[in-house]
Scaffold this motif. Sequence first.
Motif, PDB file in Angstrom:
ATOM      1  N   TRP A   1      22.614   4.672  -2.321  1.00  0.00           N
ATOM      2  CA  TRP A   1      21.656   3.935  -1.496  1.00  0.00           C
ATOM      3  C   TRP A   1      22.238   3.786  -0.093  1.00  0.00           C
ATOM      4  N   ASN A   2      21.989   4.750   0.744  1.00  0.00           N
ATOM      5  CA  ASN A   2      22.529   4.718   2.101  1.00  0.00           C
ATOM      6  C   ASN A   2      21.584   5.463   3.036  1.00  0.00           C
ATOM      7  N   PRO A   3      21.700   5.245   4.339  1.00  0.00           N
ATOM      8  CA  PRO A   3      20.767   5.873   5.290  1.00  0.00           C
ATOM      9  C   PRO A   3      20.742   7.392   5.228  1.00  0.00           C
ATOM     10  N   ALA A   4      21.826   8.008   4.770  1.00  0.00           N
ATOM     11  CA  ALA A   4      21.852   9.469   4.677  1.00  0.00           C
ATOM     12  C   ALA A   4      20.861   9.998   3.652  1.00  0.00           C
ATOM     13  N   ASP A   5      20.468   9.145   2.701  1.00  0.00           N
ATOM     14  CA  ASP A   5      19.509   9.549   1.663  1.00  0.00           C
ATOM     15  C   ASP A   5      18.124   8.981   1.938  1.00  0.00           C
ATOM     16  N   ALA A   6      17.736   8.923   3.192  1.00  0.00           N
ATOM     17  CA  ALA A   6      16.421   8.405   3.569  1.00  0.00           C
ATOM     18  C   ALA A   6      15.308   9.276   2.983  1.00  0.00           C
ATOM     19  N   SER A   7      14.159   8.643   2.730  1.00  0.00           N
ATOM     20  CA  SER A   7      12.984   9.392   2.276  1.00  0.00           C
ATOM     21  C   SER A   7      11.875   9.251   3.309  1.00  0.00           C
ATOM     22  N   GLU A   8      11.125  10.304   3.483  1.00  0.00           N
ATOM     23  CA  GLU A   8      10.034  10.337   4.457  1.00  0.00           C
ATOM     24  C   GLU A   8       8.719  10.499   3.718  1.00  0.00           C
ATOM     25  N   ILE A   9       7.772   9.638   3.999  1.00  0.00           N
ATOM     26  CA  ILE A   9       6.483   9.685   3.328  1.00  0.00           C
ATOM     27  C   ILE A   9       5.366   9.662   4.362  1.00  0.00           C
ATOM     28  N   THR A  10       4.180   9.957   3.913  1.00  0.00           N
ATOM     29  CA  THR A  10       2.993   9.888   4.759  1.00  0.00           C
ATOM     30  C   THR A  10       2.036   8.878   4.161  1.00  0.00           C
ATOM     31  N   ASP A  11       1.615   7.899   4.952  1.00  0.00           N
ATOM     32  CA  ASP A  11       0.732   6.862   4.420  1.00  0.00           C
ATOM     33  C   ASP A  11      -0.708   7.357   4.390  1.00  0.00           C
ATOM     34  N   ALA A  12      -1.619   6.480   3.915  1.00  0.00           N
ATOM     35  CA  ALA A  12      -3.011   6.875   3.722  1.00  0.00           C
ATOM     36  C   ALA A  12      -3.689   7.283   5.025  1.00  0.00           C
ATOM     37  N   ALA A  13      -3.170   6.779   6.156  1.00  0.00           N
ATOM     38  CA  ALA A  13      -3.747   7.115   7.454  1.00  0.00           C
ATOM     39  C   ALA A  13      -3.107   8.354   8.073  1.00  0.00           C
ATOM     40  N   GLY A  14      -2.189   8.997   7.337  1.00  0.00           N
ATOM     41  CA  GLY A  14      -1.541  10.192   7.841  1.00  0.00           C
ATOM     42  C   GLY A  14      -0.339   9.925   8.723  1.00  0.00           C
TER      43      GLY A  14
ATOM     44  N   ALA B   1       0.820  -1.209   0.000  1.00  0.00           N
ATOM     45  CA  ALA B   1       0.000   0.000   0.000  1.00  0.00           C
ATOM     46  C   ALA B   1       0.856   1.263   0.000  1.00  0.00           C
ATOM     47  N   LEU B   2       2.103   1.150   0.459  1.00  0.00           N
ATOM     48  CA  LEU B   2       3.011   2.302   0.472  1.00  0.00           C
ATOM     49  C   LEU B   2       3.719   2.503  -0.865  1.00  0.00           C
ATOM     50  N   TYR B   3       3.653   1.505  -1.746  1.00  0.00           N
ATOM     51  CA  TYR B   3       4.492   1.507  -2.940  1.00  0.00           C
ATOM     52  C   TYR B   3       4.275   2.748  -3.802  1.00  0.00           C
ATOM     53  N   ASP B   4       3.023   3.086  -4.075  1.00  0.00           N
ATOM     54  CA  ASP B   4       2.760   4.212  -4.969  1.00  0.00           C
ATOM     55  C   ASP B   4       3.140   5.539  -4.337  1.00  0.00           C
ATOM     56  N   THR B   5       3.089   5.614  -3.013  1.00  0.00           N
ATOM     57  CA  THR B   5       3.511   6.842  -2.339  1.00  0.00           C
ATOM     58  C   THR B   5       5.021   7.012  -2.438  1.00  0.00           C
ATOM     59  N   ILE B   6       5.747   5.904  -2.260  1.00  0.00           N
ATOM     60  CA  ILE B   6       7.207   5.957  -2.359  1.00  0.00           C
ATOM     61  C   ILE B   6       7.652   6.202  -3.797  1.00  0.00           C
ATOM     62  N   ASN B   7       6.974   5.548  -4.716  1.00  0.00           N
ATOM     63  CA  ASN B   7       7.348   5.616  -6.132  1.00  0.00           C
ATOM     64  C   ASN B   7       6.270   6.376  -6.902  1.00  0.00           C
ATOM     65  N   GLY B   8       6.256   7.681  -6.747  1.00  0.00           N
ATOM     66  CA  GLY B   8       5.235   8.487  -7.416  1.00  0.00           C
ATOM     67  C   GLY B   8       5.396   8.501  -8.925  1.00  0.00           C
ATOM     68  N   TRP B   9       4.337   8.941  -9.608  1.00  0.00           N
ATOM     69  CA  TRP B   9       4.355   9.043 -11.074  1.00  0.00           C
ATOM     70  C   TRP B   9       5.471   9.984 -11.502  1.00  0.00           C
ATOM     71  N   ASP B  10       6.256   9.568 -12.501  1.00  0.00           N
ATOM     72  CA  ASP B  10       7.368  10.405 -12.951  1.00  0.00           C
ATOM     73  C   ASP B  10       7.545  10.276 -14.453  1.00  0.00           C
ATOM     74  N   ALA B  11       8.676  10.772 -14.954  1.00  0.00           N
ATOM     75  CA  ALA B  11       8.911  10.808 -16.402  1.00  0.00           C
ATOM     76  C   ALA B  11       8.944   9.414 -17.013  1.00  0.00           C
ATOM     77  N   SER B  12       9.377   8.412 -16.243  1.00  0.00           N
ATOM     78  CA  SER B  12       9.396   7.051 -16.781  1.00  0.00           C
ATOM     79  C   SER B  12       7.977   6.564 -17.066  1.00  0.00           C
ATOM     80  N   ASP B  13       7.036   6.935 -16.205  1.00  0.00           N
ATOM     81  CA  ASP B  13       5.644   6.531 -16.425  1.00  0.00           C
ATOM     82  C   ASP B  13       5.070   7.215 -17.663  1.00  0.00           C
ATOM     83  N   ASP B  14       5.420   8.481 -17.862  1.00  0.00           N
ATOM     84  CA  ASP B  14       4.977   9.171 -19.080  1.00  0.00           C
ATOM     85  C   ASP B  14       5.512   8.468 -20.325  1.00  0.00           C
ATOM     86  N   PHE B  15       6.775   8.049 -20.265  1.00  0.00           N
ATOM     87  CA  PHE B  15       7.406   7.350 -21.390  1.00  0.00           C
ATOM     88  C   PHE B  15       6.629   6.076 -21.725  1.00  0.00           C
TER      89      PHE B  15
END
Length: 254
Positions: free
Chosen positions: A146-159, A12-26
Amino acid sequence: MPDPYEDEELAALYDTINGWDASDDFYLRLVLSANSVLDVGCGTGTLLKAARDNGHTGRLCGLDPADGMLAQARDRPDVEWVRGTLGTVPFAGEFDLVVMTGHAFQILLTDDEARALLDGVRQALTPTGRFAFETRNPAVRGWERWNPADASEITDAAGRTVVVTHEVESVVDGVVRFSETYSGPWEQPRVTWASLRFLPAPELDELLGDRGFVVTERYGWWDRTPFTENSREVITITHPLVPSLPAVPPADAR
């Protein structure tokens, strides 16, 4: 190894982490230009859903081995969703286009695994069909980011806040093994492991040629910039030189 996306919460988190981008347009442009499309490793089905929303009226089929992903995809009954792989679900000359997005080709860690996948793609394509996919260019050494210094923060559907980090364990013969850690609303972080193969373009083309494919287009980025040795991506569109004869799938194969 177990697919982390069998876990419906992570899927359920996948689409939030991997948002629509130029590859999807391609890929969307390619899908809209084909009458029948098979998306191998379709995940949550974002690409095929977008194609339907953008007016595609032909056959759209998503194939994925993970129940967690398909649980997200199946909220749309106007697309065909199939659980499995090309090794377990045979198709016989049914698709004008096969796509494999999200660097999914890189989960094939050996030449034999890649050959088996290409044989399945070839079997699924119509005589004039095309196969489009991408891999990361190993010359750019993208795994070094790919290392902890480049972490990403997201918000799930429940906030709730979820922090996603990656850490490389090893790089051996082009295969990168790494962890992906999800820290959030759980008592303990969820840690998954994966391995990806970084294949140089000449070796990739040898594999394609070995299975009867010819490369017709090759790009280094999603704006169709020509591929160079320093490109981040190896984006490939290919088709079989000589179509294989369709095999009749078992009646219960799907």
